[in-house]
Design a protein around this motif. Structure first.
Motif, PDB file in Angstrom:
ATOM      1  N   ARG A 117       0.798  -1.219   0.000  1.00  0.00           N
ATOM      2  CA  ARG A 117       0.000   0.000   0.000  1.00  0.00           C
ATOM      3  C   ARG A 117       0.833   1.272   0.000  1.00  0.00           C
ATOM      4  N   VAL A 118       2.136   1.142   0.212  1.00  0.00           N
ATOM      5  CA  VAL A 118       2.978   2.336   0.324  1.00  0.00           C
ATOM      6  C   VAL A 118       3.107   3.000  -1.045  1.00  0.00           C
ATOM      7  N   ARG A 119       2.797   4.293  -1.066  1.00  0.00           N
ATOM      8  CA  ARG A 119       2.968   5.076  -2.290  1.00  0.00           C
ATOM      9  C   ARG A 119       4.242   5.891  -2.148  1.00  0.00           C
ATOM     10  N   VAL A 120       5.054   5.857  -3.169  1.00  0.00           N
ATOM     11  CA  VAL A 120       6.331   6.564  -3.121  1.00  0.00           C
ATOM     12  C   VAL A 120       6.169   7.905  -3.817  1.00  0.00           C
ATOM     13  N   SER A 121       6.537   8.983  -3.114  1.00  0.00           N
ATOM     14  CA  SER A 121       6.437  10.318  -3.691  1.00  0.00           C
ATOM     15  C   SER A 121       7.517  10.518  -4.749  1.00  0.00           C
ATOM     16  N   LYS A 122       7.363  11.563  -5.574  1.00  0.00           N
ATOM     17  CA  LYS A 122       8.360  11.865  -6.603  1.00  0.00           C
ATOM     18  C   LYS A 122       9.718  12.120  -5.975  1.00  0.00           C
ATOM     19  N   LEU A 123       9.739  12.825  -4.851  1.00  0.00           N
ATOM     20  CA  LEU A 123      10.990  13.123  -4.170  1.00  0.00           C
ATOM     21  C   LEU A 123      11.692  11.827  -3.767  1.00  0.00           C
ATOM     22  N   GLU A 124      10.932  10.872  -3.192  1.00  0.00           N
ATOM     23  CA  GLU A 124      11.525   9.611  -2.767  1.00  0.00           C
ATOM     24  C   GLU A 124      12.007   8.784  -3.953  1.00  0.00           C
ATOM     25  N   ARG A 125      11.335   8.862  -5.091  1.00  0.00           N
ATOM     26  CA  ARG A 125      11.743   8.103  -6.269  1.00  0.00           C
ATOM     27  C   ARG A 125      13.105   8.547  -6.785  1.00  0.00           C
ATOM     28  N   ASN A 126      13.425   9.841  -6.602  1.00  0.00           N
ATOM     29  CA  ASN A 126      14.679  10.382  -7.093  1.00  0.00           C
ATOM     30  C   ASN A 126      15.839  10.145  -6.123  1.00  0.00           C
ATOM     31  N   GLN A 127      15.545   9.690  -4.908  1.00  0.00           N
ATOM     32  CA  GLN A 127      16.599   9.468  -3.931  1.00  0.00           C
ATOM     33  C   GLN A 127      17.310   8.148  -4.203  1.00  0.00           C
ATOM     34  N   LYS A 128      18.581   8.116  -3.839  1.00  0.00           N
ATOM     35  CA  LYS A 128      19.334   6.863  -3.923  1.00  0.00           C
ATOM     36  C   LYS A 128      18.969   6.024  -2.710  1.00  0.00           C
ATOM     37  N   LYS A 129      18.614   4.786  -2.955  1.00  0.00           N
ATOM     38  CA  LYS A 129      18.143   3.915  -1.883  1.00  0.00           C
ATOM     39  C   LYS A 129      18.853   2.574  -1.979  1.00  0.00           C
ATOM     40  N   SER A 130      19.317   2.067  -0.841  1.00  0.00           N
ATOM     41  CA  SER A 130      19.862   0.714  -0.823  1.00  0.00           C
ATOM     42  C   SER A 130      19.415   0.029   0.456  1.00  0.00           C
ATOM     43  N   ILE A 131      19.254  -1.268   0.363  1.00  0.00           N
ATOM     44  CA  ILE A 131      18.799  -2.066   1.495  1.00  0.00           C
ATOM     45  C   ILE A 131      19.718  -3.271   1.628  1.00  0.00           C
ATOM     46  N   PHE A 147      25.097  -9.199  13.781  1.00  0.00           N
ATOM     47  CA  PHE A 147      24.428  -8.974  12.512  1.00  0.00           C
ATOM     48  C   PHE A 147      23.383  -7.887  12.671  1.00  0.00           C
ATOM     49  N   ALA A 148      23.397  -6.919  11.765  1.00  0.00           N
ATOM     50  CA  ALA A 148      22.318  -5.936  11.680  1.00  0.00           C
ATOM     51  C   ALA A 148      21.224  -6.584  10.840  1.00  0.00           C
ATOM     52  N   ASP A 149      20.006  -6.610  11.359  1.00  0.00           N
ATOM     53  CA  ASP A 149      18.917  -7.265  10.647  1.00  0.00           C
ATOM     54  C   ASP A 149      18.597  -6.558   9.334  1.00  0.00           C
ATOM     55  N   LEU A 150      18.571  -5.239   9.375  1.00  0.00           N
ATOM     56  CA  LEU A 150      18.220  -4.474   8.192  1.00  0.00           C
ATOM     57  C   LEU A 150      18.955  -3.145   8.236  1.00  0.00           C
ATOM     58  N   ILE A 151      19.593  -2.793   7.133  1.00  0.00           N
ATOM     59  CA  ILE A 151      20.245  -1.496   7.002  1.00  0.00           C
ATOM     60  C   ILE A 151      19.646  -0.831   5.770  1.00  0.00           C
ATOM     61  N   THR A 152      19.024   0.326   5.975  1.00  0.00           N
ATOM     62  CA  THR A 152      18.486   1.074   4.850  1.00  0.00           C
ATOM     63  C   THR A 152      19.284   2.361   4.725  1.00  0.00           C
ATOM     64  N   ASN A 153      19.561   2.733   3.491  1.00  0.00           N
ATOM     65  CA  ASN A 153      20.318   3.941   3.197  1.00  0.00           C
ATOM     66  C   ASN A 153      19.514   4.748   2.186  1.00  0.00           C
ATOM     67  N   PHE A 154      18.962   5.880   2.637  1.00  0.00           N
ATOM     68  CA  PHE A 154      18.234   6.786   1.765  1.00  0.00           C
ATOM     69  C   PHE A 154      19.045   8.063   1.643  1.00  0.00           C
ATOM     70  N   ASP A 155      19.688   8.230   0.510  1.00  0.00           N
ATOM     71  CA  ASP A 155      20.507   9.421   0.255  1.00  0.00           C
ATOM     72  C   ASP A 155      21.465   9.725   1.399  1.00  0.00           C
ATOM     73  N   GLY A 156      22.138   8.716   1.895  1.00  0.00           N
ATOM     74  CA  GLY A 156      23.147   8.929   2.931  1.00  0.00           C
ATOM     75  C   GLY A 156      22.617   8.908   4.354  1.00  0.00           C
ATOM     76  N   HIS A 157      21.308   8.793   4.527  1.00  0.00           N
ATOM     77  CA  HIS A 157      20.717   8.671   5.867  1.00  0.00           C
ATOM     78  C   HIS A 157      20.569   7.185   6.156  1.00  0.00           C
ATOM     79  N   ILE A 158      21.406   6.680   7.036  1.00  0.00           N
ATOM     80  CA  ILE A 158      21.457   5.247   7.306  1.00  0.00           C
ATOM     81  C   ILE A 158      20.650   4.915   8.550  1.00  0.00           C
ATOM     82  N   LYS A 159      19.840   3.867   8.442  1.00  0.00           N
ATOM     83  CA  LYS A 159      19.017   3.412   9.565  1.00  0.00           C
ATOM     84  C   LYS A 159      19.280   1.926   9.782  1.00  0.00           C
ATOM     85  N   LEU A 160      19.630   1.564  11.007  1.00  0.00           N
ATOM     86  CA  LEU A 160      19.810   0.165  11.406  1.00  0.00           C
ATOM     87  C   LEU A 160      18.542  -0.290  12.105  1.00  0.00           C
ATOM     88  N   SER A 161      18.034  -1.462  11.749  1.00  0.00           N
ATOM     89  CA  SER A 161      16.830  -1.988  12.370  1.00  0.00           C
ATOM     90  C   SER A 161      17.100  -3.339  12.983  1.00  0.00           C
TER      91      SER A 161
END
Length: 167
Positions: A117-131, A147-161
């Motif tokens: 159900r998640v809709r991605v905005s235009k701004l988010e589509r243009n960001q570099k994303k890695s998981i 072990f880090a379960d999940l590492i998301t990187n959105f334009d250099g903003h890194i989140k560990l989950s």
């Protein structure tokens, strides 16, 4: 009675740190024995299933309810067989031995629904994303690692989950 040599801990993970704060001796014993002296709680085994299902959802290996149901069943069967092979079959089935089993299963399945159900905005589509999933991280001195379960990187903003914190 067989004598056991207690081995020093070479490193600790965040999970091991939490266990040490509850009972350091049990952590040292489990580190020194080839197989567990006591069974892990059945909820830990369900946690393994939850962890793997979330990982498969995140990397798009589970995309439908049918895929979720099939993977969940296979993973539950694998954990129950492992319990039986260790001589802890009395903890099976997990459906009857883990409080809140059905709720936890529904929570994981909801992640699949929310992702669709998640809709991605235009701004988010243009960001570099890695998981990344299940990435090993450790301190330079190797005393802390895990072990880090999940590492998301959105334009250099890194989140560990840590999936344990989700349920």
């Amino acid at each position: 009675m067989q004598e056991h040599i207690l081995l020093p801990l070479k490193r600790i993970s965040p999970s091991k740190y939490t266990a040490i704060s509850k009972c350091a001796y049990s952590v040292v014993l489990s580190n020194s024995c080839l197989k567990p002296l006591l069974p892990y709680p059945p909820a830990n085994h369900l946690g393994n299933v939850i962890h793997e299902c979330i990982r498969l959802i995140v990397i798009n290996r589970i995309n439908t309810d049918l895929e979720f149901n099939d993977n969940w069943s296979q993973l539950i069967e694998r954990e129950e067989k492992a319990l039986e092979n260790m001589g802890f079959g009395f903890l099976t089935p997990l459906t009857e031995n883990v409080p809140g089993y059905a709720i936890k299963r529904m929570q994981v399945k909801l992640l699949l629904k929310r992702r669709g159900r998640v809709r991605v905005s235009k701004l988010e589509r243009n960001q570099k994303k890695s998981i990344l999933t299940e990435k090993w991280l450790e301190a330079k001195d190797s005393l802390i690692g895990g072990f880090a379960d999940l590492i998301t990187n959105f334009d250099g903003h890194i989140k560990l989950s840590d999936f344990k914190r989700l349920f």
